[in-house]
Motif scaffolding. Structure first.
Motif, PDB file in Angstrom:
ATOM      1  N   TRP A   7      53.596  -7.085  -3.408  1.00  0.00           N
ATOM      2  CA  TRP A   7      52.254  -7.399  -2.897  1.00  0.00           C
ATOM      3  C   TRP A   7      51.224  -7.393  -4.016  1.00  0.00           C
ATOM      4  CZ3 TRP A   7      50.039  -9.739   0.863  1.00  0.00           C
ATOM      5  CH2 TRP A   7      50.693  -9.860   2.086  1.00  0.00           C
ATOM      6  N   ALA A   8      51.333  -6.410  -4.893  1.00  0.00           N
ATOM      7  CA  ALA A   8      50.374  -6.326  -6.001  1.00  0.00           C
ATOM      8  C   ALA A   8      50.446  -7.581  -6.863  1.00  0.00           C
ATOM      9  CB  ALA A   8      50.650  -5.079  -6.839  1.00  0.00           C
ATOM     10  N   ALA A   9      51.655  -8.015  -7.195  1.00  0.00           N
ATOM     11  CA  ALA A   9      51.819  -9.226  -8.004  1.00  0.00           C
ATOM     12  C   ALA A   9      51.257 -10.436  -7.275  1.00  0.00           C
ATOM     13  CB  ALA A   9      53.292  -9.443  -8.344  1.00  0.00           C
ATOM     14  N   GLN A  10      51.535 -10.540  -5.979  1.00  0.00           N
ATOM     15  CA  GLN A  10      51.021 -11.669  -5.199  1.00  0.00           C
ATOM     16  C   GLN A  10      49.491 -11.672  -5.187  1.00  0.00           C
ATOM     17  OE1 GLN A  10      52.681 -11.993  -1.265  1.00  0.00           O
ATOM     18  NE2 GLN A  10      51.163 -13.487  -0.618  1.00  0.00           N
ATOM     19  N   LEU A  11      48.903 -10.512  -4.982  1.00  0.00           N
ATOM     20  CA  LEU A  11      47.435 -10.419  -4.955  1.00  0.00           C
ATOM     21  C   LEU A  11      46.831 -10.763  -6.315  1.00  0.00           C
ATOM     22  CD1 LEU A  11      47.090  -7.184  -2.805  1.00  0.00           C
ATOM     23  CD2 LEU A  11      46.371  -9.496  -2.130  1.00  0.00           C
ATOM     24  N   LEU A  12      47.439 -10.271  -7.389  1.00  0.00           N
ATOM     25  CA  LEU A  12      46.925 -10.572  -8.726  1.00  0.00           C
ATOM     26  C   LEU A  12      47.073 -12.048  -9.062  1.00  0.00           C
ATOM     27  CD1 LEU A  12      48.177  -7.422 -10.643  1.00  0.00           C
ATOM     28  CD2 LEU A  12      45.814  -7.981 -10.019  1.00  0.00           C
ATOM     29  N   ASN A  13      48.171 -12.643  -8.630  1.00  0.00           N
ATOM     30  CA  ASN A  13      48.352 -14.075  -8.872  1.00  0.00           C
ATOM     31  C   ASN A  13      47.359 -14.899  -8.058  1.00  0.00           C
ATOM     32  OD1 ASN A  13      50.386 -13.900 -10.834  1.00  0.00           O
ATOM     33  ND2 ASN A  13      51.930 -13.579  -9.260  1.00  0.00           N
ATOM     34  N   GLU A  14      47.011 -14.420  -6.882  1.00  0.00           N
ATOM     35  CA  GLU A  14      46.047 -15.134  -6.048  1.00  0.00           C
ATOM     36  C   GLU A  14      44.609 -14.961  -6.533  1.00  0.00           C
ATOM     37  OE1 GLU A  14      44.511 -15.222  -1.384  1.00  0.00           O
ATOM     38  OE2 GLU A  14      46.420 -14.282  -1.869  1.00  0.00           O
ATOM     39  N   PHE A  15      44.246 -13.731  -6.923  1.00  0.00           N
ATOM     40  CA  PHE A  15      42.857 -13.435  -7.270  1.00  0.00           C
ATOM     41  C   PHE A  15      42.605 -13.354  -8.774  1.00  0.00           C
ATOM     42  CE2 PHE A  15      43.340 -11.996  -2.900  1.00  0.00           C
ATOM     43  CZ  PHE A  15      42.235 -12.578  -2.311  1.00  0.00           C
ATOM     44  N   GLY A  16      43.654 -13.456  -9.592  1.00  0.00           N
ATOM     45  CA  GLY A  16      43.500 -13.548 -11.039  1.00  0.00           C
ATOM     46  C   GLY A  16      43.522 -12.245 -11.800  1.00  0.00           C
ATOM     47  N   SER A  17      42.963 -11.198 -11.224  1.00  0.00           N
ATOM     48  CA  SER A  17      42.887  -9.915 -11.913  1.00  0.00           C
ATOM     49  C   SER A  17      42.524  -8.840 -10.903  1.00  0.00           C
ATOM     50  CB  SER A  17      41.819  -9.954 -13.015  1.00  0.00           C
ATOM     51  OG  SER A  17      40.530 -10.068 -12.437  1.00  0.00           O
ATOM     52  N   LEU A  18      42.577  -7.596 -11.326  1.00  0.00           N
ATOM     53  CA  LEU A  18      42.156  -6.496 -10.460  1.00  0.00           C
ATOM     54  C   LEU A  18      40.678  -6.625 -10.132  1.00  0.00           C
ATOM     55  CD1 LEU A  18      42.749  -3.854  -8.993  1.00  0.00           C
ATOM     56  CD2 LEU A  18      42.389  -2.660 -11.160  1.00  0.00           C
ATOM     57  N   ASP A  19      39.866  -6.947 -11.135  1.00  0.00           N
ATOM     58  CA  ASP A  19      38.431  -7.137 -10.888  1.00  0.00           C
ATOM     59  C   ASP A  19      38.191  -8.271  -9.896  1.00  0.00           C
ATOM     60  OD1 ASP A  19      37.620  -5.058 -12.548  1.00  0.00           O
ATOM     61  OD2 ASP A  19      37.442  -6.353 -14.303  1.00  0.00           O
ATOM     62  N   GLY A  20      38.914  -9.377 -10.056  1.00  0.00           N
ATOM     63  CA  GLY A  20      38.786 -10.503  -9.131  1.00  0.00           C
ATOM     64  C   GLY A  20      39.166 -10.104  -7.715  1.00  0.00           C
TER      65      GLY A  20
END
Length: 111
Positions: free
Chosen positions: A79-92
């Protein structure tokens, strides 16, 4: 690592610490000593779901017991990888957390 790479040397980090995967680049590889597996950028992405530049963001979301980082409840590596790939970064992700489709995950991120 940066100094050696700057003069054209190749660097091998010998460690099983996931934190060090953020240092992997074209001239820096990581050798996992137990499995004797060498990882470059493509291997880090295959293993972690994100490139070396976002390993820290992934570990912040998932948590890292060895470093006493709690992570976000209900967010695993995939899930973390999917979210980062979708939003670009933790800040995003944090800036746009209201856009996360799964209610439970969204609530955990916003908490």
């Amino acid at each position: 690592c940066a100094q050696a790479a700057a003069v054209g040397a190749s660097v091998t980090i010998i460690s099983s610490d996931k934190d060090l995967l953020q240092l992997v680049s074209g001239s820096v590889t990581c050798l996992e000593p137990i499995k004797s597996k060498r990882m470059g950028p493509a291997e880090v992405e295959a293993k972690m779901g994100v490139g070396p530049d976002r390993v820290v963001d992934l570990l912040a979301l998932v948590g890292d017991v060895s470093d006493n980082v709690p992570g976000i409840s209900g967010i695993g590596p995939k899930w973390a990888a999917q979210l980062l790939n979708e939003f670009g970064s933790l800040d995003g992700l944090l800036d746009r957390a209201a856009e996360v489709k799964q209610k439970g995950k969204r609530e955990s991120i916003l908490a």
